[in-house]
Design a protein around this motif. Structure first.
Motif, PDB file in Angstrom:
ATOM      1  N   ARG A  77       0.849  -1.187   0.000  1.00 54.47           N
ATOM      2  CA  ARG A  77       0.000   0.000   0.000  1.00 54.47           C
ATOM      3  C   ARG A  77       0.888   1.240   0.000  1.00 54.47           C
ATOM      4  O   ARG A  77       1.889   1.300   0.706  1.00 54.47           O
ATOM      5  N   THR A  78       0.498   2.225  -0.771  1.00 56.77           N
ATOM      6  CA  THR A  78       1.233   3.484  -0.768  1.00 56.77           C
ATOM      7  C   THR A  78       0.763   4.318   0.421  1.00 56.77           C
ATOM      8  O   THR A  78      -0.374   4.205   0.864  1.00 56.77           O
ATOM      9  N   ASP A  79       1.655   5.124   0.911  1.00 61.11           N
ATOM     10  CA  ASP A  79       1.293   5.972   2.033  1.00 61.11           C
ATOM     11  C   ASP A  79       0.351   7.066   1.568  1.00 61.11           C
ATOM     12  O   ASP A  79       0.502   7.632   0.496  1.00 61.11           O
ATOM     13  N   SER A  80      -0.597   7.341   2.393  1.00 62.04           N
ATOM     14  CA  SER A  80      -1.519   8.426   2.129  1.00 62.04           C
ATOM     15  C   SER A  80      -0.871   9.734   2.569  1.00 62.04           C
ATOM     16  O   SER A  80      -0.019   9.762   3.462  1.00 62.04           O
ATOM     17  N   ILE A  81      -1.286  10.808   1.968  1.00 60.90           N
ATOM     18  CA  ILE A  81      -0.756  12.115   2.370  1.00 60.90           C
ATOM     19  C   ILE A  81      -1.168  12.424   3.806  1.00 60.90           C
ATOM     20  O   ILE A  81      -0.487  13.133   4.529  1.00 60.90           O
ATOM     21  N   ASP A  83      -1.151  10.323   6.191  1.00 60.55           N
ATOM     22  CA  ASP A  83      -0.233   9.641   7.098  1.00 60.55           C
ATOM     23  C   ASP A  83       1.011  10.472   7.361  1.00 60.55           C
ATOM     24  O   ASP A  83       1.674  10.299   8.375  1.00 60.55           O
TER      25      ASP A  83
END
Length: 110
Positions: A77-81, A83
């Protein structure tokens, strides 16, 4: 792994479309002809074979769909902004009084 399952999924989808198109519908459909598959079986036997093939391909299609969904869910999963934003609330302004406005260097009203 995901690519292999995806290729199998696409092959099953194409086979499923082909088997459905071969079946004879009530109106004739694309199953036109003598009703038997090259003299290989009776009409009832070919209908049973196609029905079973459709059911097996549909079950395989459903299974590969679930496997692909599970693999996609487990992918990195890519990090959300959100986070990356600090969780602390913004600080309240300091209680130091604001500096007084500077006197204009040019006299006003003369």
């Amino acid at each position: 792994m995901e690519t292999v399952v995806l290729v199998i999924h696409l092959l099953i989808a194409m086979a499923l479309v082909g088997v459905v198109l071969i079946q004879k519908s009530e109106g004739g459909g694309l199953g036109m002809g003598g009703g038997n598959m090259g003299g290989m079986m009776t009409t009832r036997g070919s209908a049973n074979l196609l029905t079973r093939a459709t059911a097996l391909l549909a079950a395989a299609f459903f299974a590969t769909s679930l496997i692909l969904a599970i693999l996609a869910g487990n992918a990195s999963r890519t990090d959300s902004i959100f986070d990356r934003v600090p969780a602390a609330a913004p600080e309240a302004p300091s209680e130091a009084p604001a500096p007084a406005p500077a006197e204009p260097s040019v006299p006003v009203g003369e």
